[in-house]
Design a protein around this motif. Structure first.
Motif, PDB file in Angstrom:
ATOM      1  N   UNK A   1      -7.006  -0.121  -9.600  1.00  0.00           N
ATOM      2  CA  UNK A   1      -5.767  -0.773  -9.162  1.00  0.00           C
ATOM      3  C   UNK A   1      -5.921  -2.276  -8.978  1.00  0.00           C
ATOM      4  N   UNK A   2      -7.162  -2.795  -8.938  1.00  0.00           N
ATOM      5  CA  UNK A   2      -7.339  -4.232  -8.745  1.00  0.00           C
ATOM      6  C   UNK A   2      -8.757  -4.616  -9.143  1.00  0.00           C
ATOM      7  N   UNK A   3      -8.925  -5.903  -9.454  1.00  0.00           N
ATOM      8  CA  UNK A   3     -10.245  -6.458  -9.726  1.00  0.00           C
ATOM      9  C   UNK A   3     -10.325  -7.834  -9.081  1.00  0.00           C
ATOM     10  N   UNK A   4     -11.461  -8.121  -8.434  1.00  0.00           N
ATOM     11  CA  UNK A   4     -11.638  -9.374  -7.704  1.00  0.00           C
ATOM     12  C   UNK A   4     -12.941 -10.040  -8.141  1.00  0.00           C
ATOM     13  N   UNK A   5     -12.896 -11.354  -8.336  1.00  0.00           N
ATOM     14  CA  UNK A   5     -14.127 -12.130  -8.447  1.00  0.00           C
ATOM     15  C   UNK A   5     -14.665 -12.367  -7.041  1.00  0.00           C
ATOM     16  N   UNK A   6     -15.981 -12.470  -6.949  1.00  0.00           N
ATOM     17  CA  UNK A   6     -16.595 -12.615  -5.630  1.00  0.00           C
ATOM     18  C   UNK A   6     -16.051 -13.829  -4.865  1.00  0.00           C
ATOM     19  N   UNK A   7     -15.896 -14.945  -5.546  1.00  0.00           N
ATOM     20  CA  UNK A   7     -15.494 -16.172  -4.866  1.00  0.00           C
ATOM     21  C   UNK A   7     -14.086 -16.087  -4.293  1.00  0.00           C
ATOM     22  N   UNK A   8     -13.257 -15.208  -4.865  1.00  0.00           N
ATOM     23  CA  UNK A   8     -11.865 -15.115  -4.432  1.00  0.00           C
ATOM     24  C   UNK A   8     -11.571 -13.855  -3.631  1.00  0.00           C
ATOM     25  N   UNK A   9     -12.585 -13.025  -3.433  1.00  0.00           N
ATOM     26  CA  UNK A   9     -12.354 -11.724  -2.795  1.00  0.00           C
ATOM     27  C   UNK A   9     -12.114 -11.885  -1.297  1.00  0.00           C
ATOM     28  N   UNK A  10     -11.064 -11.250  -0.814  1.00  0.00           N
ATOM     29  CA  UNK A  10     -10.774 -11.193   0.613  1.00  0.00           C
ATOM     30  C   UNK A  10     -10.858  -9.743   1.075  1.00  0.00           C
ATOM     31  N   UNK A  11     -11.469  -9.541   2.235  1.00  0.00           N
ATOM     32  CA  UNK A  11     -11.648  -8.189   2.746  1.00  0.00           C
ATOM     33  C   UNK A  11     -10.313  -7.467   2.877  1.00  0.00           C
ATOM     34  N   UNK A  12      -9.303  -8.158   3.431  1.00  0.00           N
ATOM     35  CA  UNK A  12      -8.005  -7.521   3.650  1.00  0.00           C
ATOM     36  C   UNK A  12      -7.375  -7.057   2.342  1.00  0.00           C
ATOM     37  N   UNK A  13      -7.489  -7.898   1.303  1.00  0.00           N
ATOM     38  CA  UNK A  13      -6.887  -7.553   0.021  1.00  0.00           C
ATOM     39  C   UNK A  13      -7.590  -6.370  -0.631  1.00  0.00           C
ATOM     40  N   UNK A  14      -8.919  -6.316  -0.503  1.00  0.00           N
ATOM     41  CA  UNK A  14      -9.674  -5.208  -1.093  1.00  0.00           C
ATOM     42  C   UNK A  14      -9.328  -3.894  -0.405  1.00  0.00           C
ATOM     43  N   UNK A  15      -9.310  -3.915   0.924  1.00  0.00           N
ATOM     44  CA  UNK A  15      -8.983  -2.705   1.678  1.00  0.00           C
ATOM     45  C   UNK A  15      -7.547  -2.280   1.396  1.00  0.00           C
ATOM     46  N   UNK A  16      -6.644  -3.241   1.300  1.00  0.00           N
ATOM     47  CA  UNK A  16      -5.247  -2.915   1.020  1.00  0.00           C
ATOM     48  C   UNK A  16      -5.108  -2.261  -0.345  1.00  0.00           C
ATOM     49  N   UNK A  17      -5.825  -2.771  -1.347  1.00  0.00           N
ATOM     50  CA  UNK A  17      -5.765  -2.177  -2.679  1.00  0.00           C
ATOM     51  C   UNK A  17      -6.325  -0.759  -2.684  1.00  0.00           C
ATOM     52  N   UNK A  18      -7.411  -0.554  -1.925  1.00  0.00           N
ATOM     53  CA  UNK A  18      -8.039   0.765  -1.893  1.00  0.00           C
ATOM     54  C   UNK A  18      -7.176   1.799  -1.177  1.00  0.00           C
ATOM     55  N   UNK A  19      -6.422   1.345  -0.177  1.00  0.00           N
ATOM     56  CA  UNK A  19      -5.631   2.280   0.633  1.00  0.00           C
ATOM     57  C   UNK A  19      -4.168   2.345   0.246  1.00  0.00           C
ATOM     58  N   UNK A  20      -3.719   1.396  -0.579  1.00  0.00           N
ATOM     59  CA  UNK A  20      -2.314   1.372  -0.956  1.00  0.00           C
ATOM     60  C   UNK A  20      -1.432   0.643   0.025  1.00  0.00           C
ATOM     61  N   UNK A  21      -2.040  -0.063   0.998  1.00  0.00           N
ATOM     62  CA  UNK A  21      -1.258  -0.809   1.984  1.00  0.00           C
ATOM     63  C   UNK A  21      -0.719  -2.092   1.363  1.00  0.00           C
ATOM     64  N   UNK A  22       0.324  -2.636   1.959  1.00  0.00           N
ATOM     65  CA  UNK A  22       0.930  -3.873   1.488  1.00  0.00           C
ATOM     66  C   UNK A  22       0.558  -5.005   2.436  1.00  0.00           C
ATOM     67  N   UNK A  23       0.089  -6.123   1.866  1.00  0.00           N
ATOM     68  CA  UNK A  23      -0.263  -7.285   2.665  1.00  0.00           C
ATOM     69  C   UNK A  23       0.526  -8.494   2.185  1.00  0.00           C
ATOM     70  N   UNK A  24       0.751  -9.450   3.077  1.00  0.00           N
ATOM     71  CA  UNK A  24       1.352 -10.713   2.678  1.00  0.00           C
ATOM     72  C   UNK A  24       0.380 -11.467   1.788  1.00  0.00           C
ATOM     73  N   UNK A  25       0.848 -12.269   0.843  1.00  0.00           N
ATOM     74  CA  UNK A  25      -0.059 -13.024  -0.020  1.00  0.00           C
ATOM     75  C   UNK A  25      -0.971 -13.915   0.803  1.00  0.00           C
ATOM     76  N   UNK A  26      -2.257 -13.969   0.469  1.00  0.00           N
ATOM     77  CA  UNK A  26      -3.188 -14.796   1.236  1.00  0.00           C
ATOM     78  C   UNK A  26      -2.912 -16.271   1.045  1.00  0.00           C
ATOM     79  N   UNK A  27      -3.258 -17.076   2.046  1.00  0.00           N
ATOM     80  CA  UNK A  27      -3.027 -18.517   1.983  1.00  0.00           C
ATOM     81  C   UNK A  27      -3.992 -19.189   1.023  1.00  0.00           C
TER      82      UNK A  27
END
Length: 527
Positions: free
Chosen positions: A487-513
Motif C-alpha cells: 500500500x505504500x513505499x518510503x525512502x529512509x530519508x523521508x519516512x515518518x513513523x506516523x505515516x508508516x503505521x497509518x499505511x500498515x493499519x489503514x488509518x488516515x493522517x493529516x499530510x506531514x509538514x
C-alpha cells in the motif's frame, strides 16, 4: 500511595542477596527484588543476564547458594516445585506444554483432579462436574470465551496461554510469572493479553513480567528491575523511565550505539518482482531490489509479507508472477531453484524452520550446502570443520565448540548460526524474516551489525520486520503491506513513523509538514 503514585502495599515476595553458581559460572550475583500485590514488575535483561535462572529459583527448580527468599516477610525454602506452588508462585512459560487430546478442564487440573467422596464404591473417582465447573469459573475469570470441555487441540496458542493462567488461578496463585508470554502471538492477541495482565493486577496478584519488547514493558508494567551479568543494576517506576535509559542499564551502552551506520545502495537493480500473487495470501506485489540495498517490508501480522517471501523461495506453489535476476527471468518452482540463483532465506521460526536444535553448530552450518563439504560422494568432516571455523570467526558466534548443540546457544547466537548456514553458499540476496524475534537488545545489535556487514560486502537484503525502529534505522527503502497488498513505499530519508503505521493499519493522517528528522521510541509508537 508512595511518591511514584503506586499503592504502598507490603511485598508478597522478596529476594534478598540471591546468589546461584553452576561450577565456574556465577549466574546470580546478589539479586534483590520485591513483588507487590496489585503491581506488574518487569524483569528486564539480555540473554545470559540471569532471568531464566531467577525464574527457576523462584519456582523451586534451583535452590540459591546464598541469600533469602521471603514470603509475607518470612524466610521460605523453595526446595521443590511443589513448595513454590504451595506458596502461591506459578510460572506461565513461552512454550505451553499441554495434553492436546484432553479438555481445557483436564489440563487445568492435571495431576490434582477433584475426587468424589462419601459415595459407596466411588471413593477416588474424579468428580467431573465439579472439575468442569471450577475450570469454567477460572476460564471465565480470564475472559477465555470457550468451554472448559473444549479439547485443547482445537484451541489457538493464545487460548492455550489462557489455560495456563487459569491453571495458576485455580491453584490460588499469589504470584504469577509470565515468561515471554507474547512471543508467538498476533498483534490482536497481544492487545487482548495486555488486558488480561491488567486484570490479574486488578485482582490483587503480584505479576512478574519477563519480555524483550519495550512496548510491552511500557504498556502493562508498573515497576522494573534490570539484570546484567546476574546482578541487579537498576530498578524503579516505569512512569519515570525511558527506553534509552533501560537500554543503557541492560546493555551497558546507549540506544544510539545499537544501530550501525549502513552504507548506501549502489542503485543498480538486481532483483525485479512483478505481479506476485497468491489466491488467498497476497496479490499484485511488485518491487525492485538494488545491489547492496536493504529493502524493508513492514506490516501488521497477517499482512502477507512472510507468505510472499516463501513464494520467492519456491515454497508457496500456488503463487504466480514474474521474477527477474540481472534482467533474466527465473523459474522458481522449488527452493533449490532459488538457492541455485543465489537467494537465501532465514525464516521467522528459527528453532522450527531455520535450524535443527539437536544438531551441532558445525552440522547446522553445513546443512544448506553439503556438496561444498564433500569429497566425492562422502561428507568431509575436515571441510565441514573449516567452514564452521571460518563462520564462527566471521560472525563472532559465541559457542564452546563447533560440536555444541544448537540448543545450547543463546537466541542471538542461534540466529547467527542459521545466517551462517546461508552465507556459506555465498548468496547474492538474503531474505531475513523477523531476524530479531525473541532475542534481547544485545543480540539484536549483533544481528544489525551483521546485516550492515552483508550490504557492505555487496549482498542485497530483504528485511521483513514487525519492529518499526528496525526498518526505519536499517532499510534504505520500506515497503508497507496491508491485507496482502503493498500500500505504500518510503525512502529512509523521508519516512515518518506516523505515516508508516497509518499505511500498515489503514488509518488516515493529516499530510506531514515536512520530512521526519527523528527515529521514534517505542513509547511514542504505542502512545
Amino acid at each position: 500511595m508512595n511518591d511514584a503514585g503506586l499503592p504502598s502495599t507490603p511485598p508478597v515476595l522478596q529476594l534478598r542477596g540471591l546468589h546461584k553458581r553452576f561450577g565456574a559460572t556465577h549466574a546470580l550475583r546478589g539479586v534483590d527484588l520485591d513483588l507487590v500485590p496489585g503491581q506488574v514488575l518487569a524483569l528486564i535483561g539480555e540473554n545470559g543476564a540471569g532471568k531464566s535462572t531467577l525464574v527457576k529459583t523462584l519456582t523451586g527448580i534451583h535452590q540459591p547458594d546464598e541469600g533469602e527468599i521471603l514470603v509475607d516477610g518470612r524466610p521460605l525454602r523453595l526446595d521443590r516445585v511443589d513448595a513454590a506452588r504451595e506458596a502461591g508462585i506459578v510460572a506461565v512459560h513461552q512454550e505451553t506444554v499441554m495434553f492436546e487430546a484432553l479438555s481445557a478442564a483436564e489440563n487445568i487440573f492435571v495431576g490434582r483432579q477433584p475426587l468424589r467422596s462419601g459415595l459407596p464404591g466411588r471413593l477416588g473417582m474424579i468428580d467431573w462436574p465439579r472439575m468442569n465447573q471450577e475450570a469454567q469459573r477460572v476460564l471465565d475469570q480470564v475472559g477465555a470465551g470457550f468451554s472448559a470441555t473444549t479439547p485443547v487441540r482445537q484451541l489457538s496458542l493464545a487460548q492455550r496461554h489462557l489455560i495456563e493462567i487459569a491453571r495458576a488461578l485455580s491453584q490460588q496463585a499469589r504470584v504469577v510469572i509470565l515468561d515471554e508470554p507474547t512471543a508467538a502471538l498476533s498483534q490482536q492477541e497481544i492487545r487482548d493479553f495486555y488486558g488480561l495482565v491488567r486484570g490479574l493486577r486488578d485482582q490483587g496478584l503480584a505479576v512478574l513480567f519477563i519480555t524483550h519488547k519495550f512496548d510491552e514493558i511500557f504498556a502493562v508494567c508498573d515497576r522494573y528491575v534490570v539484570l546484567r551479568d546476574g546482578a541487579s543494576v537498576g530498578g524503579g517506576v516505569i512512569a519515570q523511565a525511558s527506553e534509552p535509559a533501560l537500554v543503557a542499564l541492560m546493555a551497558g551502552r546507549t540506544i544510539e550505539q545499537i544501530y550501525p551506520p549502513v552504507p548506501g545502495a549502489s542503485g543498480e537493480v538486481l532483483l525485479q518482482v512483478q505481479h506476485l500473487s497468491h489466491p488467498t495470501e497476497f496479490r499484485d506485489l511488485s518491487f525492485e531490489l538494488r545491489r547492496g540495498e536493504i529493502l524493508g517490508f513492514y506490516g501488521l501480522v497477517g499482512a502477507g509479507r512472510s507468505e510472499a517471501m516463501l513464494a520467492l523461495m519456491g515454497l508457496n506453489p500456488a503463487a504466480t508472477g514474474e521474477v527477474r535476476l540481472d534482467g533474466q527471468r527465473l523459474d522458481i518452482r522449488r527452493p533449490g531453484d532459488a538457492i541455485a540463483a543465489g537467494i537465501a532465506f532465514v525464516p521467522e521460526e528459527r528453532q522450527r524452520q531455520g535450524g535443527i536444535l539437536g544438531f551441532s553448530v558445525r552440522h547446522n552450518m553445513s546443512l544448506a550446502g553439503l556438496a561444498r563439504c564433500a569429497r566425492g560422494p562422502w561428507l568431509s568432516p575436515q571441510r565441514e570443520s573449516v567452514l564452521a571455523a571460518g563462520m564462527i570467526e566471521r560472525l563472532r558466534i559465541k559457542t564452546a565448540s563447533q560440536d555444541t548443540p544448537l540448543s545450547g546457544l543463546s537466541g542471538g547466537n542461534q540466529q547467527k548460526v542459521i545466517i551462517a548456514k546461508w552465507l556459506g553458499l555465498n548468496p547474492r540476496i538474503v531474505i531475513l524474516d523477523e531476524p530479531t524475534k525473541g532475542i534481547d537488545v544485545g543480540a539484536k545489535q549483533a544481528v544489525y551489525h551483521l546485516i550492515a556487514e552483508m550490504v557492505e560486502q555487496g549482498l542485497s537484503v530483504i528485511l521483513v520486520s514487525s519492529e518499526l525502529p528496525e526498518v526505519m534505522n536499517l532499510a534504505h527503502r520500506i515497503v508497507v503491506m496491508r491485507r496482502g497488498v503493498a500500500v505504500a513505499e518510503f525512502d529512509r530519508a523521508q519516512a515518518q513513523a506516523e505515516a508508516i503505521v497509518a499505511a500498515a493499519s489503514g488509518a488516515q493522517l493529516s499530510p506531514p509538514a515536512g520530512p521526519a528528522a527523528f527515529r521514534p521510541s517505542v513509547q511514542e509508537l504505542v502512545a
